[in-house]
Structures are given as structure tokens and as C-alpha cells.
Design a protein around this motif. Structure first.
Motif, PDB file in Angstrom:
ATOM      1  N   SER A 200       4.127 106.197 109.306  1.00 45.63           N
ATOM      2  CA  SER A 200       3.172 105.596 108.213  1.00 45.63           C
ATOM      3  C   SER A 200       3.936 104.761 107.400  1.00 45.63           C
ATOM      4  CB  SER A 200       2.522 106.706 107.701  1.00 45.63           C
ATOM      5  OG  SER A 200       3.513 107.283 106.784  1.00 45.63           O
ATOM      6  N   GLN A 201       3.249 104.299 106.448  1.00 44.17           N
ATOM      7  CA  GLN A 201       4.128 103.224 105.464  1.00 44.17           C
ATOM      8  C   GLN A 201       5.361 104.027 105.047  1.00 44.17           C
ATOM      9  OE1 GLN A 201       3.558 100.256 105.264  1.00 44.17           O
ATOM     10  NE2 GLN A 201       4.954  99.891 103.576  1.00 44.17           N
ATOM     11  N   LEU A 202       5.050 105.495 104.455  1.00 46.10           N
ATOM     12  CA  LEU A 202       6.249 106.082 103.869  1.00 46.10           C
ATOM     13  C   LEU A 202       6.901 107.097 104.564  1.00 46.10           C
ATOM     14  CD1 LEU A 202       4.415 106.613 100.484  1.00 46.10           C
ATOM     15  CD2 LEU A 202       6.189 104.762 101.064  1.00 46.10           C
ATOM     16  N   GLU A 203       6.436 107.457 106.001  1.00 50.16           N
ATOM     17  CA  GLU A 203       6.843 108.640 106.728  1.00 50.16           C
ATOM     18  C   GLU A 203       7.536 108.012 107.971  1.00 50.16           C
ATOM     19  OE1 GLU A 203       4.912 112.516 108.618  1.00 50.16           O
ATOM     20  OE2 GLU A 203       3.665 111.110 107.603  1.00 50.16           O
ATOM     21  N   TYR A 204       8.893 108.586 108.024  1.00 53.22           N
ATOM     22  CA  TYR A 204       9.554 108.334 109.026  1.00 53.22           C
ATOM     23  C   TYR A 204       9.926 109.718 109.843  1.00 53.22           C
ATOM     24  CZ  TYR A 204      10.555 103.941 107.015  1.00 53.22           C
ATOM     25  OH  TYR A 204      10.318 102.478 106.544  1.00 53.22           O
ATOM     26  N   ARG A 205      10.018 109.725 111.007  1.00 54.46           N
ATOM     27  CA  ARG A 205      10.433 111.020 111.847  1.00 54.46           C
ATOM     28  C   ARG A 205      11.641 110.661 112.633  1.00 54.46           C
ATOM     29  NH1 ARG A 205       5.726 112.457 114.659  1.00 54.46           N
ATOM     30  NH2 ARG A 205       6.505 110.993 116.166  1.00 54.46           N
ATOM     31  N   GLN A 206      12.693 111.612 112.569  1.00 54.72           N
ATOM     32  CA  GLN A 206      14.142 111.223 113.121  1.00 54.72           C
ATOM     33  C   GLN A 206      14.494 112.387 114.143  1.00 54.72           C
ATOM     34  OE1 GLN A 206      17.057 110.152 110.335  1.00 54.72           O
ATOM     35  NE2 GLN A 206      18.577 111.581 111.024  1.00 54.72           N
ATOM     36  N   THR A 207      14.903 111.891 115.180  1.00 51.69           N
ATOM     37  CA  THR A 207      15.413 112.729 116.284  1.00 51.69           C
ATOM     38  C   THR A 207      16.801 112.380 116.705  1.00 51.69           C
ATOM     39  OG1 THR A 207      13.121 112.476 117.187  1.00 51.69           O
ATOM     40  CG2 THR A 207      14.396 113.587 118.588  1.00 51.69           C
ATOM     41  N   LYS A 208      17.940 113.213 116.685  1.00 49.28           N
ATOM     42  CA  LYS A 208      18.933 113.249 117.398  1.00 49.28           C
ATOM     43  C   LYS A 208      18.876 113.331 118.812  1.00 49.28           C
ATOM     44  CE  LYS A 208      21.259 114.709 113.187  1.00 49.28           C
ATOM     45  NZ  LYS A 208      22.126 115.526 112.341  1.00 49.28           N
ATOM     46  N   LEU A 209      19.710 112.426 119.501  1.00 49.80           N
ATOM     47  CA  LEU A 209      19.430 112.307 120.889  1.00 49.80           C
ATOM     48  C   LEU A 209      20.880 112.968 121.706  1.00 49.80           C
ATOM     49  CD1 LEU A 209      17.153 109.491 120.990  1.00 49.80           C
ATOM     50  CD2 LEU A 209      16.602 111.578 121.614  1.00 49.80           C
ATOM     51  N   GLU A 210      21.766 112.148 121.713  1.00 52.99           N
ATOM     52  CA  GLU A 210      22.911 112.475 122.569  1.00 52.99           C
ATOM     53  C   GLU A 210      24.250 111.653 122.089  1.00 52.99           C
ATOM     54  OE1 GLU A 210      20.721 110.367 125.629  1.00 52.99           O
ATOM     55  OE2 GLU A 210      22.532 109.707 126.404  1.00 52.99           O
ATOM     56  N   ALA A 211      25.257 112.498 122.448  1.00 54.19           N
ATOM     57  CA  ALA A 211      26.666 111.832 121.956  1.00 54.19           C
ATOM     58  C   ALA A 211      26.854 110.471 122.576  1.00 54.19           C
ATOM     59  CB  ALA A 211      27.694 112.688 122.141  1.00 54.19           C
ATOM     60  N   VAL A 212      27.405 109.462 121.915  1.00 55.05           N
ATOM     61  CA  VAL A 212      27.492 108.086 122.546  1.00 55.05           C
ATOM     62  C   VAL A 212      28.884 107.596 121.950  1.00 55.05           C
ATOM     63  CG1 VAL A 212      25.189 107.305 122.925  1.00 55.05           C
ATOM     64  CG2 VAL A 212      26.011 107.143 120.572  1.00 55.05           C
ATOM     65  N   LYS A 213      29.401 106.363 122.355  1.00 52.83           N
ATOM     66  CA  LYS A 213      30.541 105.728 122.130  1.00 52.83           C
ATOM     67  C   LYS A 213      30.492 104.325 121.803  1.00 52.83           C
ATOM     68  CE  LYS A 213      35.634 106.888 122.486  1.00 52.83           C
ATOM     69  NZ  LYS A 213      35.610 107.050 120.926  1.00 52.83           N
ATOM     70  N   PHE A 214      30.497 103.797 120.680  1.00 55.77           N
ATOM     71  CA  PHE A 214      30.042 102.229 120.254  1.00 55.77           C
ATOM     72  C   PHE A 214      31.390 102.154 119.365  1.00 55.77           C
ATOM     73  CE2 PHE A 214      25.901 103.252 121.500  1.00 55.77           C
ATOM     74  CZ  PHE A 214      25.562 102.060 122.327  1.00 55.77           C
ATOM     75  N   VAL A 215      31.524 100.725 119.317  1.00 58.70           N
ATOM     76  CA  VAL A 215      32.432  99.909 118.373  1.00 58.70           C
ATOM     77  C   VAL A 215      31.655 100.229 116.864  1.00 58.70           C
ATOM     78  CG1 VAL A 215      33.606  98.377 119.839  1.00 58.70           C
ATOM     79  CG2 VAL A 215      31.377  97.728 118.766  1.00 58.70           C
ATOM     80  N   PRO A 216      32.319 100.288 115.652  1.00 66.12           N
ATOM     81  CA  PRO A 216      31.663 100.285 114.636  1.00 66.12           C
ATOM     82  C   PRO A 216      30.937  99.267 114.206  1.00 66.12           C
ATOM     83  CG  PRO A 216      34.075  99.757 114.378  1.00 66.12           C
ATOM     84  CD  PRO A 216      33.889 100.045 115.709  1.00 66.12           C
ATOM     85  N   LEU A 217      29.930  99.595 113.162  1.00 67.06           N
ATOM     86  CA  LEU A 217      28.891  98.633 112.581  1.00 67.06           C
ATOM     87  C   LEU A 217      29.868  98.095 111.462  1.00 67.06           C
ATOM     88  CD1 LEU A 217      26.151  97.239 112.676  1.00 67.06           C
ATOM     89  CD2 LEU A 217      25.517  99.005 111.074  1.00 67.06           C
ATOM     90  N   LEU A 218      30.219  96.898 111.203  1.00 67.59           N
ATOM     91  CA  LEU A 218      31.061  96.722 110.165  1.00 67.59           C
ATOM     92  C   LEU A 218      30.056  95.550 109.163  1.00 67.59           C
ATOM     93  CD1 LEU A 218      34.470  95.382 112.109  1.00 67.59           C
ATOM     94  CD2 LEU A 218      33.825  97.659 110.986  1.00 67.59           C
ATOM     95  N   GLY A 219      30.600  95.291 108.070  1.00 72.95           N
ATOM     96  CA  GLY A 219      30.042  94.603 107.057  1.00 72.95           C
ATOM     97  C   GLY A 219      30.421  93.174 107.144  1.00 72.95           C
TER      98      GLY A 219
END
Ligand code: SAH
Length: 222
Positions: A200-219
Motif C-alpha cells: 500500500s502507500q505506506l506498507e512494504y513486504r520484504q522477503t529474503k531469497l537466496e545467496a547471490v554474487k554481484f559487483v557492488p552498487l557504487l555512488g
């Protein structure tokens, strides 16, 4: 001997059989969404890597694309696409981390409009060339820091982040449509794929799934 590269039909190593084997492996690894499988099947991965690496393009591995970055492994592209789609036709999606544009090309077959943001300018140019070659006309690329999302185009019914974040950027949460889905790898040493649904506007549902390997998200951009 000179080998003439025909990127669309492919030479021996990129033949239909090689691609069918890749699809078989994806099914074995649990990918079930036929729409995703056919989008992957219709996207030639060898055009996204340097010619010297194209012999490995249909192996289930990530490969270097220059600038210290990689093209994602087919399994993870399929998995993230399946999670994003959740069986629905997608209208507007945002990808953070275009790289060479492989996931972007797959998304272009799953959504009406695709926006993708990349922080390294030469990769934006590279991806643009690949997407033009494949005639992906519903894609817009942007050279920017994806941590901020793309507020001028939001809301998105799907956001996919293809680099590992230390935390979930607030801007991306705000740019999700109601019922929209964010797929994002989170973590530094150990990364876990997260699914965030905006209930909804204010409500989020978070689910943790599986281990992964990515390069980092940089700024920032470079
Ligand atoms: N989606 C690509 C994966 C590319 S690797 C594929 O299909 O193969 C991840 C990419 O994220 C890299 O190109 C990297 O430069 C980019 N990236 C990292 N941090 C970013 C940020 N803050 N904004 C935009 N792109 C970012």
C-alpha cells in the motif's frame, strides 16, 4: 582463417543447439516462467561479450565486460526476471546497472517500457549499440547514479537492481507503484537477493531469497 561473425543467426558455437542446452539448464535450476524462458531464448547473449569470450557466452557464468564489470549469469537474469514478472505483463520497469545491456534486452521482451540506468558512461554507449543491434525500441538508457532511481518517470511496477547494495535505497522504495516489486541484492561480504513488494502507500513486504554474487552498487558517475 577468418571467421565471419553473423551475430543474429550465429556461428557454430552460438547455434540453436547451444542455446537450447542453456534453456534446459535453466529449467533444471528451477526457472518455470515460460515467458521468461522464451525471452532468454530470443536474446543472443554472445553479442554482449567480446568476440574472444563469445565461445563461453552460453555457459552459466558471469563474464568480464571491461571497466571491472561483468555480464550477469543467465540463471540470475532468468531468476530476477521471473521474480519481477510474477506471472504478469509488466508496464514500466526500471533497471539499475545496465552494464552491457543483456538483462535490459531480456526485460524489453517482458515489459512495455524499460528504463535502465548505468553510472559508467562507456558502458552506456556499449549497451546502446547492443540494444540497437537487437532493435529493442522500448528501452531508454540513462547515464546516472541509479541510487536515486528515475523520479521523473516513476512510479514503476518493477525495479531490478543488478549490483549489490549495502542497504535498500529509499528513493527506489518511493518510486515503486502500489503492488510493484523491487528485486535487489543486499550485502557486502555475503549478498542476499531481496524481494520488496509495495503493499500500500505506506506498507512494504520484504522477503529474503537466496545467496547471490554481484559487483557492488557504487555512488556517483564515471
Ligand atoms: N545488468 C547487467 C549487469 C551489469 S553488472 C547484465 O545484464 O549483465 C552491474 C552494473 O551496475 C555495472 O555496469 C556497474 O557499473 C553498474 N552500477 C554500479 N553502481 C551503480 C549505480 N549506482 N548506478 C548505476 N549503475 C551502477
Amino acid at each position: 582463417m577468418a571467421i565471419i561473425r553473423n551475430s543474429q543467426s550465429g556461428i557454430g558455437m552460438t547455434s540453436l543447439r547451444t542455446r537450447e542446452r542453456m534453456l534446459g539448464r535453466l529449467r533444471e535450476q528451477g526457472i518455470k516462467d515460460e515467458v521468461v524462458l522464451s525471452a532468454i531464448s530470443a536474446t543472443p547473449r554472445h553479442i554482449f561479450v567480446d568476440e574472444a569470450l563469445s565461445i563461453r557466452a552460453y555457459e552459466d557464468v558471469s563474464l568480464p565486460i571491461g571497466f571491472g564489470q561483468t555480464i550477469s549469469q543467465p540463471y540470475i537474469v532468468a531468476r530476477m526476471s521471473e521474480l519481477l514478472r510474477n506471472g504478469n505483463v509488466l508496464q514500466k520497469v526500471l533497471e539499475i546497472g545496465t552494464g552491457c545491456g543483456y538483462q535490459t534486452a531480456v526485460l524489453s521482451k517482458l515489459a512495455q517500457e524499460v528504463y535502465s540506468v548505468e553510472r559508467i558512461r562507456p558502458l552506456v554507449m556499449k549497451a546502446r549499440g547492443h540494444l540497437r543491434e537487437l532493435k529493442c525500441a522500448n528501452v531508454k538508457l540513462d547515464h546516472a547514479d541509479g541510487n536515486m532511481g528515475l523520479s521523473e518517470v516513476a512510479p514503476f511496477d518493477g525495479i531490478i537492481v543488478t549490483a549489490a547494495a549495502s542497504h535498500i535505497p529509499q528513493d527506489l522504495l518511493e518510486q515503486l507503484a502500489i503492488n510493484g516489486r523491487l528485486i535487489i541484492p543486499v550485502g557486502t561480504e555475503e549478498q542476499i537477493l531481496h524481494l520488496v513488494e509495495r503493499v500500500s502507500q505506506l506498507e512494504y513486504r520484504q522477503t529474503k531469497l537466496e545467496a547471490v554474487k554481484f559487483v557492488p552498487l557504487l555512488g556517483g558517475t564515471s
